[in-house]
Write a protein that holds these residues in place. Sequence first.
Motif, PDB file in Angstrom:
ATOM      1  N   VAL A  68       0.692  -1.245  -0.037  1.00 43.99           N
ATOM      2  CA  VAL A  68       0.115   0.073  -0.092  1.00 43.99           C
ATOM      3  C   VAL A  68       0.783   1.435  -0.164  1.00 43.99           C
ATOM      4  O   VAL A  68       0.247   2.342  -0.190  1.00 43.99           O
ATOM      5  CB  VAL A  68      -0.904   0.099   1.034  1.00 43.99           C
ATOM      6  N   LEU A  69       2.030   1.055   0.391  1.00 41.78           N
ATOM      7  CA  LEU A  69       3.276   2.306   0.247  1.00 41.78           C
ATOM      8  C   LEU A  69       4.427   1.921   0.013  1.00 41.78           C
ATOM      9  O   LEU A  69       4.975   0.740   0.368  1.00 41.78           O
ATOM     10  CB  LEU A  69       3.280   2.819   1.583  1.00 41.78           C
ATOM     11  N   GLN A  70       5.117   2.333  -1.206  1.00 37.96           N
ATOM     12  CA  GLN A  70       6.540   2.317  -1.250  1.00 37.96           C
ATOM     13  C   GLN A  70       7.347   3.667  -0.895  1.00 37.96           C
ATOM     14  O   GLN A  70       6.688   4.705  -1.321  1.00 37.96           O
ATOM     15  CB  GLN A  70       6.741   2.166  -2.828  1.00 37.96           C
ATOM     16  N   PHE A  71       8.277   3.441  -0.336  1.00 38.59           N
ATOM     17  CA  PHE A  71       9.118   4.731  -0.012  1.00 38.59           C
ATOM     18  C   PHE A  71      10.603   4.628   0.045  1.00 38.59           C
ATOM     19  O   PHE A  71      11.009   3.604  -0.191  1.00 38.59           O
ATOM     20  CB  PHE A  71       8.675   5.271   1.367  1.00 38.59           C
ATOM     21  N   GLU A  72      11.137   6.124  -0.203  1.00 35.38           N
ATOM     22  CA  GLU A  72      12.676   5.867  -0.455  1.00 35.38           C
ATOM     23  C   GLU A  72      13.167   6.453   0.788  1.00 35.38           C
ATOM     24  O   GLU A  72      14.414   6.142   1.091  1.00 35.38           O
ATOM     25  CB  GLU A  72      12.991   6.748  -1.811  1.00 35.38           C
ATOM     26  N   GLU A  73      12.618   7.468   1.611  1.00 35.97           N
ATOM     27  CA  GLU A  73      13.057   7.920   2.835  1.00 35.97           C
ATOM     28  C   GLU A  73      12.625   7.182   3.979  1.00 35.97           C
ATOM     29  O   GLU A  73      12.878   6.400   4.293  1.00 35.97           O
ATOM     30  CB  GLU A  73      12.782   9.460   2.817  1.00 35.97           C
ATOM     31  N   CYS A  74      11.429   7.691   4.355  1.00 36.42           N
ATOM     32  CA  CYS A  74      10.748   6.919   5.501  1.00 36.42           C
ATOM     33  C   CYS A  74       9.232   6.680   5.375  1.00 36.42           C
ATOM     34  O   CYS A  74       8.518   7.467   4.490  1.00 36.42           O
ATOM     35  CB  CYS A  74      11.114   7.965   6.965  1.00 36.42           C
ATOM     36  N   GLY A  75       8.784   5.761   6.061  1.00 35.78           N
ATOM     37  CA  GLY A  75       7.445   5.206   5.648  1.00 35.78           C
ATOM     38  C   GLY A  75       6.781   4.877   7.293  1.00 35.78           C
ATOM     39  O   GLY A  75       7.286   4.287   7.930  1.00 35.78           O
ATOM     40  N   ALA A  76       5.418   5.240   7.329  1.00 35.69           N
ATOM     41  CA  ALA A  76       4.715   4.857   8.519  1.00 35.69           C
ATOM     42  C   ALA A  76       3.270   4.486   8.132  1.00 35.69           C
ATOM     43  O   ALA A  76       2.691   4.843   7.271  1.00 35.69           O
ATOM     44  CB  ALA A  76       4.762   5.825   9.552  1.00 35.69           C
ATOM     45  N   ILE A  77       2.767   3.868   9.005  1.00 36.46           N
ATOM     46  CA  ILE A  77       1.446   3.267   9.026  1.00 36.46           C
ATOM     47  C   ILE A  77       0.804   3.664  10.529  1.00 36.46           C
ATOM     48  O   ILE A  77       1.517   3.514  11.398  1.00 36.46           O
ATOM     49  CB  ILE A  77       1.068   1.700   8.781  1.00 36.46           C
ATOM     50  N   ALA A  78      -0.432   3.899  10.430  1.00 39.81           N
ATOM     51  CA  ALA A  78      -1.294   4.245  11.774  1.00 39.81           C
ATOM     52  C   ALA A  78      -2.574   3.453  11.366  1.00 39.81           C
ATOM     53  O   ALA A  78      -3.287   3.348  10.574  1.00 39.81           O
ATOM     54  CB  ALA A  78      -1.393   5.774  11.905  1.00 39.81           C
ATOM     55  N   ALA A  79      -3.085   3.163  12.724  1.00 38.39           N
ATOM     56  CA  ALA A  79      -4.431   2.577  12.657  1.00 38.39           C
ATOM     57  C   ALA A  79      -5.280   3.053  13.873  1.00 38.39           C
ATOM     58  O   ALA A  79      -4.970   3.376  14.783  1.00 38.39           O
ATOM     59  CB  ALA A  79      -4.196   1.061  12.855  1.00 38.39           C
ATOM     60  N   GLY A  80      -6.727   2.895  13.603  1.00 37.93           N
ATOM     61  CA  GLY A  80      -7.479   3.389  14.426  1.00 37.93           C
ATOM     62  C   GLY A  80      -8.970   2.755  14.261  1.00 37.93           C
ATOM     63  O   GLY A  80      -8.760   1.695  13.468  1.00 37.93           O
ATOM     64  N   SER A  81      -9.797   2.915  14.926  1.00 35.48           N
ATOM     65  CA  SER A  81     -11.277   2.132  14.964  1.00 35.48           C
ATOM     66  C   SER A  81     -12.043   3.241  14.211  1.00 35.48           C
ATOM     67  O   SER A  81     -12.058   4.550  14.126  1.00 35.48           O
ATOM     68  CB  SER A  81     -11.650   1.699  16.090  1.00 35.48           C
ATOM     69  N   GLY A  82     -13.061   2.552  13.319  1.00 37.33           N
ATOM     70  CA  GLY A  82     -13.966   3.477  12.559  1.00 37.33           C
ATOM     71  C   GLY A  82     -15.359   3.794  13.369  1.00 37.33           C
ATOM     72  O   GLY A  82     -15.401   3.065  14.552  1.00 37.33           O
ATOM     73  N   SER A  83     -16.210   4.260  12.900  1.00 38.02           N
ATOM     74  CA  SER A  83     -17.320   4.773  13.583  1.00 38.02           C
ATOM     75  C   SER A  83     -18.277   3.621  13.899  1.00 38.02           C
ATOM     76  O   SER A  83     -18.657   3.395  15.005  1.00 38.02           O
ATOM     77  CB  SER A  83     -18.332   5.956  13.108  1.00 38.02           C
ATOM     78  N   SER A  84     -18.097   2.657  12.825  1.00 34.58           N
ATOM     79  CA  SER A  84     -18.808   1.184  13.303  1.00 34.58           C
ATOM     80  C   SER A  84     -18.006   0.214  13.702  1.00 34.58           C
ATOM     81  O   SER A  84     -18.399  -0.967  14.020  1.00 34.58           O
ATOM     82  CB  SER A  84     -19.438   0.645  11.600  1.00 34.58           C
ATOM     83  N   GLY A  85     -16.799   0.614  14.402  1.00 33.12           N
ATOM     84  CA  GLY A  85     -15.714  -0.333  15.058  1.00 33.12           C
ATOM     85  C   GLY A  85     -14.952  -1.155  13.970  1.00 33.12           C
ATOM     86  O   GLY A  85     -14.170  -1.882  14.473  1.00 33.12           O
TER      87      GLY A  85
END
Length: 127
Positions: A68-85
């Motif tokens: 879902v992401l290609q990077f040359e310097e730095c890359g990150a992913i974050a996660a949370g919950s949606g309104s329906s859980g």
Amino acid sequence: MKKLWTWGAALIAAATLAACGGSDDDYHGAIAVSESTKRVGIASEALTQSIANDAARDECDAGDCQVVLQFEECGAIAAGSGSSGGWVWGVAAAGSAFDAQTAANNACTAKGGQNCGVIPNLAAQCN
């Protein structure tokens, strides 16, 4: 005389390599995600983008892992919950780990995620 010629050839080769981009800074990274299992894989410092993609999918370790992401310097992913859980995630690349993680948090929030943040043991990675 032979030593001088050898040193000269070595200097020319080193200068040519540097001019052609042959530095150790040319690394690639990738992030892969499995929607069904919520597994994530991050790879960095790969010599080619293809190697980084394969390593991220291997690290993700599920049949439906997609890069879902290609990077040359730095890359990150974050996660949370949606309104329906449900699970909501966001990814981003930037020049520093802090900036990549901040942008990933914001991308997660922009997709409707609540409490978006670092996934435990999956901090931003840099090449």
